[in-house]
Design a protein around this motif. Structure first.
Motif, PDB file in Angstrom:
ATOM      1  N   GLU A  45       0.826  -1.361   0.088  1.00  0.00           N
ATOM      2  CA  GLU A  45       0.062  -0.157   0.136  1.00  0.00           C
ATOM      3  C   GLU A  45       0.763   1.195  -0.061  1.00  0.00           C
ATOM      4  O   GLU A  45       0.707   2.044   0.941  1.00  0.00           O
ATOM      5  CB  GLU A  45      -0.876  -0.091   1.168  1.00  0.00           C
ATOM      6  N   ASP A  47       2.480   4.777  -0.519  1.00  0.00           N
ATOM      7  CA  ASP A  47       2.401   6.207  -0.670  1.00  0.00           C
ATOM      8  C   ASP A  47       2.985   6.613  -1.940  1.00  0.00           C
ATOM      9  O   ASP A  47       4.375   6.876  -1.884  1.00  0.00           O
ATOM     10  CB  ASP A  47       2.751   7.119   0.635  1.00  0.00           C
ATOM     11  N   TRP A  48       2.301   6.631  -3.040  1.00  0.00           N
ATOM     12  CA  TRP A  48       3.149   6.724  -4.286  1.00  0.00           C
ATOM     13  C   TRP A  48       3.727   8.239  -4.474  1.00  0.00           C
ATOM     14  O   TRP A  48       4.912   8.562  -4.989  1.00  0.00           O
ATOM     15  CB  TRP A  48       2.380   6.697  -5.557  1.00  0.00           C
ATOM     16  N   SER A  49       3.245   9.084  -3.692  1.00  0.00           N
ATOM     17  CA  SER A  49       3.706  10.466  -3.498  1.00  0.00           C
ATOM     18  C   SER A  49       5.016  10.502  -2.978  1.00  0.00           C
ATOM     19  O   SER A  49       5.979  11.550  -3.366  1.00  0.00           O
ATOM     20  CB  SER A  49       2.733  11.711  -3.205  1.00  0.00           C
ATOM     21  N   ALA A  50       5.204   9.859  -1.921  1.00  0.00           N
ATOM     22  CA  ALA A  50       6.464   9.608  -1.263  1.00  0.00           C
ATOM     23  C   ALA A  50       7.606   8.811  -2.102  1.00  0.00           C
ATOM     24  O   ALA A  50       8.695   8.944  -1.871  1.00  0.00           O
ATOM     25  CB  ALA A  50       6.499   9.267   0.198  1.00  0.00           C
ATOM     26  N   HIS A  51       7.010   7.588  -2.505  1.00  0.00           N
ATOM     27  CA  HIS A  51       7.849   6.418  -3.302  1.00  0.00           C
ATOM     28  C   HIS A  51       8.608   7.049  -4.531  1.00  0.00           C
ATOM     29  O   HIS A  51       9.752   6.856  -4.624  1.00  0.00           O
ATOM     30  CB  HIS A  51       7.027   5.292  -3.256  1.00  0.00           C
TER      31      HIS A  51
END
Length: 158
Positions: A45, A47-51
């Motif tokens: 799951e 957090d794409w904005s952090a990854h």
């Protein structure tokens, strides 16, 4: 998706802008993939904005040595082993998607180099987290570039 038109001439990966296009396009494919998508979408799951910014820095560091990445990719992947299957098929699929994304978007020396680096990383991470022999150690499976890198690495550790 952020992929370029197939009509556009493919160029090499020249810097951060191309890394961003590559990473964004690759992870679009990953999220939609039936084999490894669930690991990213349901198990981790993310957090794409952090990854994604971490992945931009990672690949920029791998390719150009100037992305400033600091992290523990082996440790991050090892934490997934109790949660989901992290077998060879998952790493092969990851590499297949990564290489196809590079090939669809870019061509040139850096594009080829980043695919070789990705293959090396897939082998190392898979072997470390699953406790299996790293196939790169079998000298019969090394290509000329890998042999030269390994010899240089071994020489620097003496």
């Amino acid at each position: 998706m952020s992929e370029r038109s197939t009509d556009a001439k493919r160029t090499d990966i020249l810097g951060r802008d191309e890394i961003v296009v590559l990473v964004d396009s690759f992870y679009d494919r990953v999220r939609a993939d039936d084999v490894i998508g669930p690991i990213f979408n349901e198990v981790v799951e993310l957090d794409w904005s952090a990854h994604l910014p971490k992945m931009y820095a990672f690949w920029q560091t791998v390719l150009f040595r100037d992305g400033g990445f600091r992290g523990d990719p082996i440790g991050k992947h090892a934490r997934l082993v109790p949660m989901t299957d992290m077998g060879r098929d998952k790493f092969d699929r990851w590499l297949e998607l990564f290489s196809a994304t590079v090939d669809d978007l870019f061509e040139g020396e850096n594009a080829e180099h980043i695919k070789r680096c990705a293959a090396d990383m897939a082998n190392v991470i898979h072997s470390k987290i699953n406790g299996v022999a790293d196939p790169r150690v079998d000298s019969s499976k090394l290509n000329d570039e890998q042999r030269a890198r390994y010899a240089k690495y071994r020489g620097s550790r003496s």
